[in-house]
Write a protein that holds these residues in place. Structure first.
Motif, mmCIF file in Angstrom:
data_model
loop_
_atom_site.group_PDB
_atom_site.id
_atom_site.type_symbol
_atom_site.label_atom_id
_atom_site.label_comp_id
_atom_site.label_asym_id
_atom_site.label_seq_id
_atom_site.Cartn_x
_atom_site.Cartn_y
_atom_site.Cartn_z
ATOM 1 N N LEU A 1 72.567 21.596 -56.557
ATOM 2 C CA LEU A 1 73.054 21.812 -55.185
ATOM 3 C C LEU A 1 74.486 21.288 -55.102
ATOM 4 N N LYS A 2 75.402 22.002 -55.684
ATOM 5 C CA LYS A 2 76.789 21.558 -55.871
ATOM 6 C C LYS A 2 77.567 21.400 -54.567
ATOM 7 N N THR B 1 65.667 23.472 -53.802
ATOM 8 C CA THR B 1 66.769 23.574 -54.765
ATOM 9 C C THR B 1 67.366 24.974 -54.810
ATOM 10 N N GLN B 2 66.752 25.930 -54.136
ATOM 11 C CA GLN B 2 67.280 27.297 -54.084
ATOM 12 C C GLN B 2 68.296 27.478 -52.964
ATOM 13 N N CYS C 1 69.894 9.336 -61.164
ATOM 14 C CA CYS C 1 71.227 9.783 -60.756
ATOM 15 C C CYS C 1 71.596 11.150 -61.322
ATOM 16 N N ASP C 2 71.130 11.472 -62.532
ATOM 17 C CA ASP C 2 71.432 12.772 -63.117
ATOM 18 C C ASP C 2 70.775 13.924 -62.355
ATOM 19 N N GLN C 3 69.847 13.620 -61.470
ATOM 20 C CA GLN C 3 69.182 14.655 -60.679
ATOM 21 C C GLN C 3 69.776 14.790 -59.281
ATOM 22 N N LEU C 4 70.920 14.150 -59.065
ATOM 23 C CA LEU C 4 71.617 14.233 -57.784
ATOM 24 C C LEU C 4 73.016 14.797 -58.019
ATOM 25 N N PRO C 5 73.537 15.587 -57.077
ATOM 26 C CA PRO C 5 74.884 16.146 -57.238
ATOM 27 C C PRO C 5 75.950 15.107 -56.879
ATOM 28 N N LEU C 6 76.127 14.126 -57.731
ATOM 29 C CA LEU C 6 76.987 12.982 -57.435
ATOM 30 C C LEU C 6 78.447 13.376 -57.208
#
Length: 100
Positions: A56-57, A31-32, A75-80
Motif C-alpha cells: 500500500l505505497k 491490501t487490494q 516493519c517489513d510488512q508496513l509501507p514505512l
C-alpha cells in the motif's frame, strides 16, 4: 469484520471505520486498496495480526489503536516510506521486528 467488498473500491482514498464495534480480523483484502492513503480502524474489537500492508505505497495514516490486535509488529510488512502517522497503541503486541 471489515467487509470484503471494500476491496472492489480500488479508488478509495480514506477508510474511516473507527468506533463501529467491528469484530474479527483485518481481512487481507484490504491490501487490494492500492490508492488508499488513510485507514482509521481505532476503537473497535479487532483481533489477530496486522496483514502485510507493504504494497500500500500511498498509505500515509494507519490508526489501529484501541483494539485487541496481537503478535509482532513486523516493519517489513508496513509501507514505512509513505507512512506519516502510525498509531498502534492499546493493543496486545509482543514485540517490534525492525526492517531488514
Amino acid at each position: 469484520t471489515i467487509p470484503i467488498k471494500f476491496s472492489n473500491m480500488w479508488s478509495l482514498r480514506e477508510l474511516h471505520l473507527e468506533d463501529n464495534g467491528l469484530q474479527g480480523t483485518i481481512s487481507t483484502s484490504i491490501t487490494q486498496l492500492n490508492r488508499i492513503e488513510e485507514i482509521h480502524l481505532k476503537h473497535n474489537n479487532l483481533f489477530g495480526k496486522i496483514p502485510d500492508l507493504a504494497k500500500l505505497k500511498a498509505l500515509k495514516v494507519l490508526d489501529l489503536s484501541h483494539n485487541h490486535l496481537r503478535g509482532d509488529i513486523i516493519c517489513d510488512q508496513l509501507p514505512l516510506e509513505s507512512l506519516r502517522t502510525l498509531s498502534l497503541g492499546s493493543n496486545l503486541f509482543t514485540k517490534t521486528v525492525p526492517p531488514n
